[in-house]
Design a protein around this motif. Structure first.
Motif, PDB file in Angstrom:
ATOM      1  N   LEU B  13       0.821  -1.204   0.000  1.00 52.83           N
ATOM      2  CA  LEU B  13       0.000   0.000   0.000  1.00 52.83           C
ATOM      3  C   LEU B  13       0.858   1.258   0.000  1.00 52.83           C
ATOM      4  CD1 LEU B  13      -2.910  -0.808   2.472  1.00 52.83           C
ATOM      5  CD2 LEU B  13      -3.053  -0.411   0.025  1.00 52.83           C
ATOM      6  N   GLU B  78      -6.911   4.187   8.791  1.00 51.85           N
ATOM      7  CA  GLU B  78      -7.735   2.972   8.736  1.00 51.85           C
ATOM      8  C   GLU B  78      -8.697   2.918   9.910  1.00 51.85           C
ATOM      9  OE1 GLU B  78      -5.526  -0.605   8.269  1.00 51.85           O
ATOM     10  OE2 GLU B  78      -4.856  -0.074   6.246  1.00 51.85           O
ATOM     11  N   SER B  81     -11.551   5.300   8.853  1.00 49.05           N
ATOM     12  CA  SER B  81     -12.413   4.786   7.782  1.00 49.05           C
ATOM     13  C   SER B  81     -13.167   3.539   8.235  1.00 49.05           C
ATOM     14  CB  SER B  81     -11.582   4.459   6.549  1.00 49.05           C
ATOM     15  OG  SER B  81     -10.883   3.245   6.733  1.00 49.05           O
ATOM     16  N   GLY B  82     -12.568   2.759   9.116  1.00 48.26           N
ATOM     17  CA  GLY B  82     -13.202   1.511   9.556  1.00 48.26           C
ATOM     18  C   GLY B  82     -12.507   0.281   8.989  1.00 48.26           C
ATOM     19  N   ALA B  83     -11.481   0.489   8.156  1.00 53.39           N
ATOM     20  CA  ALA B  83     -10.766  -0.666   7.602  1.00 53.39           C
ATOM     21  C   ALA B  83     -10.022  -1.425   8.704  1.00 53.39           C
ATOM     22  CB  ALA B  83      -9.789  -0.221   6.523  1.00 53.39           C
ATOM     23  N   ARG B  85     -11.217  -2.225  11.439  1.00 56.83           N
ATOM     24  CA  ARG B  85     -12.137  -3.232  11.958  1.00 56.83           C
ATOM     25  C   ARG B  85     -12.021  -4.542  11.193  1.00 56.83           C
ATOM     26  NH1 ARG B  85     -17.106  -2.051  14.444  1.00 56.83           N
ATOM     27  NH2 ARG B  85     -16.802  -0.289  15.810  1.00 56.83           N
ATOM     28  N   LEU B  86     -11.740  -4.436   9.890  1.00 63.51           N
ATOM     29  CA  LEU B  86     -11.567  -5.665   9.117  1.00 63.51           C
ATOM     30  C   LEU B  86     -10.321  -6.408   9.569  1.00 63.51           C
ATOM     31  CD1 LEU B  86     -12.479  -4.933   5.385  1.00 63.51           C
ATOM     32  CD2 LEU B  86     -13.872  -5.870   7.210  1.00 63.51           C
ATOM     33  N   SER B  87      -9.235  -5.665   9.767  1.00 64.87           N
ATOM     34  CA  SER B  87      -7.998  -6.315  10.201  1.00 64.87           C
ATOM     35  C   SER B  87      -8.161  -6.946  11.572  1.00 64.87           C
ATOM     36  CB  SER B  87      -6.851  -5.307  10.252  1.00 64.87           C
ATOM     37  OG  SER B  87      -6.374  -5.047   8.951  1.00 64.87           O
ATOM     38  N   LEU B  88      -8.810  -6.218  12.480  1.00 72.43           N
ATOM     39  CA  LEU B  88      -8.909  -6.713  13.853  1.00 72.43           C
ATOM     40  C   LEU B  88     -10.036  -7.736  14.014  1.00 72.43           C
ATOM     41  CD1 LEU B  88      -8.154  -3.502  15.930  1.00 72.43           C
ATOM     42  CD2 LEU B  88      -6.718  -5.511  15.619  1.00 72.43           C
ATOM     43  N   SER B  89     -10.863  -7.919  12.979  1.00 79.10           N
ATOM     44  CA  SER B  89     -11.826  -9.017  13.009  1.00 79.10           C
ATOM     45  C   SER B  89     -11.126 -10.338  12.691  1.00 79.10           C
ATOM     46  CB  SER B  89     -12.931  -8.798  11.972  1.00 79.10           C
ATOM     47  OG  SER B  89     -13.716  -7.690  12.317  1.00 79.10           O
ATOM     48  N   ASP B 267     -10.956   1.820  23.753  1.00 84.00           N
ATOM     49  CA  ASP B 267     -12.003   1.287  22.897  1.00 84.00           C
ATOM     50  C   ASP B 267     -11.825   1.844  21.490  1.00 84.00           C
ATOM     51  OD1 ASP B 267     -13.033  -0.014  25.027  1.00 84.00           O
ATOM     52  OD2 ASP B 267     -14.697   1.366  25.371  1.00 84.00           O
ATOM     53  N   LEU B 268     -12.214   1.062  20.530  1.00 79.34           N
ATOM     54  CA  LEU B 268     -12.020   1.480  19.149  1.00 79.34           C
ATOM     55  C   LEU B 268     -13.175   2.293  18.590  1.00 79.34           C
ATOM     56  CD1 LEU B 268     -10.304  -1.396  17.198  1.00 79.34           C
ATOM     57  CD2 LEU B 268      -9.367   0.737  18.006  1.00 79.34           C
ATOM     58  N   SER B 269     -14.336   2.218  19.232  1.00 78.34           N
ATOM     59  CA  SER B 269     -15.456   2.923  18.608  1.00 78.34           C
ATOM     60  C   SER B 269     -15.978   4.029  19.504  1.00 78.34           C
ATOM     61  CB  SER B 269     -16.580   1.954  18.300  1.00 78.34           C
ATOM     62  OG  SER B 269     -16.803   1.131  19.403  1.00 78.34           O
TER      63      SER B 269
END
Lengths: 304, 269
Positions: B13, B78, B81-83, B85-89, B267-269
């Protein structure tokens, strides 16, 4: 073995209580629907499962691994479609899947997964940031399916999907469940939960107000039967006398000669007898089960 | 141990981004041009060791700005944007994400520095210069480490701040304090103390140590002590190049470690 075990999980943001002592057990192999109006705390609960937020009190385990202390181990065996995500910039759909495959140390074929979630190969070569919401949702579902997870955690999975896409999503949920996966998904849309779930939990204001099978919920509503009766004519005072009968909750005249009565199971016969005594001929009648929507409104007092 | 997956994706990236290419191109260009000019710019002997002393000045300005600009958005963009969350899922820990991002970005900076210093070394040695292989390798090592320190500071701001804008402000603030105003403050204090007659000439050793904590000066002391034969390091023991080596390690670990502790708990959110 239990897939998800939550013990007295609470989450407070200052004075706001997002989750209030939620106790929940999801057994291996079931499809569990997590239902509640927007803002009820569904996403907060899933965020605790994923260790995005840590609970103020209590703990959650996935397959025996504490979600906070052993987060990576807990997430090893699950596939996730989180809420509030966005795809990576400047990466194609296929690269997203390859990232998930490497991260899970799986050996899936990206083409196969793309096909399953309904993304065609030309789309897969485009940058995912150009996708529509529905396509992104399909892509991330695909990432969740990588590595045959033992638990699928789907937060509002049908967001952004058209009715067709929602039906495909349900098919995938059933397929995964038949393969042996436990499915936990949240929704504020009742039909979806009703269509696929073995059990549902209803969350309201951070509290888990009911956990049961759909049949169980119906029964707990005291029968919850709706009687639709067509008569030849309506006599004066008939409606009033029907309302007098024990077990009748509501009675309304729908059209010219149709009555809708909600009542307990036992009261059905009494209503027909009462009508007969009043000299009203019953042309036709049928019963309907109370829908989950009625139950939902009953439990949460809001509807959607 | 899944940071390698994240590092690989982040490398791809980062390299693909146009602004990164510009920044790194500038860095490489300055190093190579300095090497090209160096043999004709002053009296000999021209050695790679002395070249280190010459290029060091531009490195202490350029590497920090490249490092913080490359690092500040590593995680926070990230996260916004919320990306993330994909990595940490996926089965990645937050430490995996931070370490992977760090390796990805530092890798890009390292590749640039190593390549351009290799070309620079060649330009200095050919045809009349002299190669002091061991010293020059040490210099490349210190420079790469210095790049790691500043990229690390950038990433530390990226995981400490909740928004990209705040991360950028924090990163630039650190850059300005250390790179732009530090020397001025040092001179100001020296002048003031001289004026009131508390010191005569240079600052006392403890104060020198304090001002010498800045990463660029630590890098300078290492270059003077270990690489450039025309320079010497003197003063109290804690001003030596060996203490500087320890400080250099702390600069890499400290900011990232502190920011990570905050990131891991929140917390992330």
């Amino acid at each position: 073995m239990t897939a998800i075990e939550a013990n007295e999980v609470s989450k407070r943001y200052g004075t706001v209580v997002a989750l209030d002592r939620v106790d929940l057990t999801v057994a291996e192999g079931e499809i569990f629907g997590f239902l509640g109006p927007n803002g009820a705390g569904k996403s907060t609960f899933i965020n605790v499962l994923l260790d995005f937020v840590s609970p103020s009190d209590g703990s959650v385990e996935i397959f025996g691994h504490d979600c906070h202390a052993e987060g990576v181990a807990a997430r090893k065996r699950i596939g996730v479609l989180p809420e509030g995500y966005s795809v990576f910039e400047r990466r194609t759909g296929r690269q997203h899947l390859e990232y998930a495959i490497r991260s899970k140390e799986a050996d899936d074929d990206p083409a196969e997964i793309l096909d399953r979630v309904g993304l065609d190969p030309t789309d897969a070569e485009r940058e995912a940031s150009d996708y529509s919401k529905g396509m992104a949702q399909r892509l991330v579902l695909g990432m969740a399916l990588v590595g045959e997870p033992d638990l699928l955690l789907l937060d509002e999975p049908t967001t952004g999907l058209d009715p067709n896409g929602a039906a495909e999503m349900r098919d995938i949920i059933r397929e995964e469940n038949e393969r042996g996966a436990t499915v936990f998904f949240s929704s504020h849309i009742l039909e979806q939960v009703e269509a696929v779930c073995d059990r549902v939990g209803i969350l309201q204001g951070g509290e888990l107000v009911a956990v049961d099978t759909i049949e169980g919920l119906r029964e707990s509503l005291g029968g919850g039967t709706k009687l639709v009766i067509t008569v030849d004519h309506m006599a004066n005072g008939t409606l009033a006398s029907v309302r007098e009968i024990q077990g009748v909750e509501t009675a309304v005249e729908r059209e010219e000669s149709t009555l809708e009565v909600t009542c307990t199971n036992d009261a059905k016969m009494d209503i027909l007898v009462e009508l007969h005594d009043a000299g009203v001929d019953v042309v036709n009648f049928r019963t309907e089960e109370a829908s989950l929507e009625d139950m939902f409104i009953e439990y949460t007092g809001t509807g959607r | 141990m899944s940071w390698d997956v994240i590092a690989r994706q982040d490398w791809a990236l980062t390299v693909g981004e146009r602004s990164t290419k510009g920044l790194l191109g500038l860095l490489g260009f300055v190093i190579v041009v300095t090497a090209y000019v160096y043999p004709v710019s002053g009296p000999g002997p021209h050695t790679t060791g002395r070249f280190a002393g010459a290029v060091h000045g531009s490195l202490t300005t350029l590497v920090p700005i490249v490092g913080v600009l490359l690092g500040y958005n590593a995680v926070v963009s990230e996260r916004e944007s919320g990306a993330l969350r994909l990595s940490l899922s996926l089965p990645h820990s937050r430490a995996d994400v931070v370490f992977g991002k760090f390796l990805g970005r530092v890798g890009v900076v390292t590749a640039t520095l190593v390549a351009s210093l290799a070309v620079a070394g060649f330009l200095v040695v050919y045809p009349f210069g002299e190669l002091e292989a061991f010293r020059y390798l040490a210099f490349v090592g210190f420079t790469v480490w210095f790049g790691g320190v500043w990229t690390g500071i950038g990433i530390a701001t990226s995981i400490a701040a909740a928004t990209k804008r705040r991360a950028l402000v924090l990163a630039l603030f650190v850059f300005f304090v250390f790179v732009m105003v530090w020397d001025t403050v040092d001179s100001g204090v020296t002048l003031a103390l001289n004026f009131v007659g508390l010191v005569d000439g240079a600052l006392p050793d403890p104060l020198q140590f304090y001002f010498g904590l800045e990463p660029g000066r630590v890098f300078g002391r290492l270059t003077d002590g270990f690489v450039d034969p025309s320079a010497t390091v003197d003063g109290a023991w804690y001003l030596s190049e060996w203490v500087a080596l320890v400080l250099f390690v702390l600069w890499l670990v400290g900011p990232l470690g502190l920011a990570y502790r905050r990131f891991a708990r929140g917390d992330l959110s």
